[in-house]
Design a protein around this motif. Sequence first.
Motif, PDB file in Angstrom:
ATOM      1  N   THR A 162     -27.351 -29.500 116.159  1.00 10.48           N
ATOM      2  CA  THR A 162     -26.291 -29.666 116.619  1.00 10.48           C
ATOM      3  C   THR A 162     -25.658 -28.488 117.266  1.00 10.48           C
ATOM      4  O   THR A 162     -25.389 -27.572 116.167  1.00 10.48           O
ATOM      5  CB  THR A 162     -25.256 -30.734 115.820  1.00 10.48           C
ATOM      6  OG1 THR A 162     -25.890 -31.681 115.573  1.00 10.48           O
ATOM      7  CG2 THR A 162     -24.050 -30.895 116.859  1.00 10.48           C
ATOM      8  N   LYS A 195     -34.382 -30.517 115.277  1.00  8.95           N
ATOM      9  CA  LYS A 195     -33.156 -31.060 115.704  1.00  8.95           C
ATOM     10  C   LYS A 195     -31.986 -30.374 115.284  1.00  8.95           C
ATOM     11  O   LYS A 195     -32.010 -29.958 114.027  1.00  8.95           O
ATOM     12  CB  LYS A 195     -32.957 -32.403 115.355  1.00  8.95           C
ATOM     13  CG  LYS A 195     -33.932 -33.705 115.588  1.00  8.95           C
ATOM     14  CD  LYS A 195     -34.008 -35.035 115.129  1.00  8.95           C
ATOM     15  CE  LYS A 195     -34.828 -35.902 115.330  1.00  8.95           C
ATOM     16  NZ  LYS A 195     -35.027 -36.195 116.619  1.00  8.95           N
ATOM     17  N   GLN A 202     -22.947 -30.999 120.479  1.00 11.01           N
ATOM     18  CA  GLN A 202     -23.974 -31.708 121.120  1.00 11.01           C
ATOM     19  C   GLN A 202     -25.523 -31.724 120.342  1.00 11.01           C
ATOM     20  O   GLN A 202     -25.825 -30.779 120.020  1.00 11.01           O
ATOM     21  CB  GLN A 202     -24.197 -30.782 122.476  1.00 11.01           C
ATOM     22  CG  GLN A 202     -25.396 -31.278 123.378  1.00 11.01           C
ATOM     23  CD  GLN A 202     -25.115 -32.850 123.677  1.00 11.01           C
ATOM     24  OE1 GLN A 202     -24.326 -32.882 124.434  1.00 11.01           O
ATOM     25  NE2 GLN A 202     -26.216 -33.687 123.657  1.00 11.01           N
ATOM     26  N   LYS A 203     -25.879 -32.854 120.089  1.00 10.19           N
ATOM     27  CA  LYS A 203     -27.227 -33.015 119.507  1.00 10.19           C
ATOM     28  C   LYS A 203     -28.247 -32.878 120.296  1.00 10.19           C
ATOM     29  O   LYS A 203     -28.271 -32.978 121.517  1.00 10.19           O
ATOM     30  CB  LYS A 203     -27.357 -34.541 118.772  1.00 10.19           C
ATOM     31  CG  LYS A 203     -26.340 -34.815 117.574  1.00 10.19           C
ATOM     32  CD  LYS A 203     -26.554 -36.070 116.997  1.00 10.19           C
ATOM     33  CE  LYS A 203     -25.715 -36.244 115.708  1.00 10.19           C
ATOM     34  NZ  LYS A 203     -25.734 -35.172 114.957  1.00 10.19           N
ATOM     35  N   ASP A 260     -29.967 -29.968 111.921  1.00  9.79           N
ATOM     36  CA  ASP A 260     -30.005 -31.528 111.698  1.00  9.79           C
ATOM     37  C   ASP A 260     -31.399 -31.791 110.823  1.00  9.79           C
ATOM     38  O   ASP A 260     -31.480 -32.826 110.391  1.00  9.79           O
ATOM     39  CB  ASP A 260     -29.888 -32.590 112.886  1.00  9.79           C
ATOM     40  CG  ASP A 260     -28.386 -32.090 113.206  1.00  9.79           C
ATOM     41  OD1 ASP A 260     -27.493 -32.009 112.500  1.00  9.79           O
ATOM     42  OD2 ASP A 260     -28.289 -32.144 114.390  1.00  9.79           O
TER      43      ASP A 260
END
Length: 239
Positions: A200, A198, A204-205, A225
């Motif tokens: 960002t 994950k 925007q994730k 993340d």
Amino acid sequence: MANTVLHQAVTRGHADHGWLNSYHTFSFANYYNPERMHFGALRVLNDDTVAAGKGFGKHPHDNMEIISIPLEGDLEHSDSMGNKTIIRKGDIQAMSAGTGVAHSEYNANSDKPVKFLQIWVYPDRKNIQPQYSQVTLQPADRKNKLQQIVLPRSKDSDGVTVQQEAWFSLGDFEKEKQVIYEIKRKENGAYIFVLKGKVTVEGQKLDTRDGFGVWETNKVSITADSDAEVLLMDVPMNI
């Protein structure tokens, strides 16, 4: 203010042929979405899994830059330029199809699948003599930073070359690592594809296999993340 576009993994086109399981970020073959034709010069981003011992028979291309990035397993390549090789994770391959080239791609293993990305980029000049390049890069050189893997012709650096003002980079990041990428040309944008984990990007994730394009900006912020691997493609927006 930068422009952005989000392509979540679940929205990709999908084709399961048994021997081939393929996800298409942009329109390809039987998947057609008029809003997903390309991102600037980036025309195809296919996420392919080929069954053991199977593959693509010899088929033609012309006037397209074709980049292959193995993710797992071994891919056997043969082409009409006389190249016959096996590309593995850590290898990057590029073909400038130019006036025309035929190639085949097979899973070199009889006991496990091969997973790879096949990417097409529009060239900035047509009908050149077909060209081939392949390199083996060190994964350690992308730990917590972006490692350049594709670059324009005539540039003196590691990586394979293409007939376009395009630069690709791979990054392997530990959780919470942040990098700022500076886009190479003001006419270019950056498309980030999350291989694992994950991240960002510009607020925007993104999750695994999501894609996110940014343009009309000169830099892009990427924060991990979780432990994460990303592919960044810096390409002209005007074609």
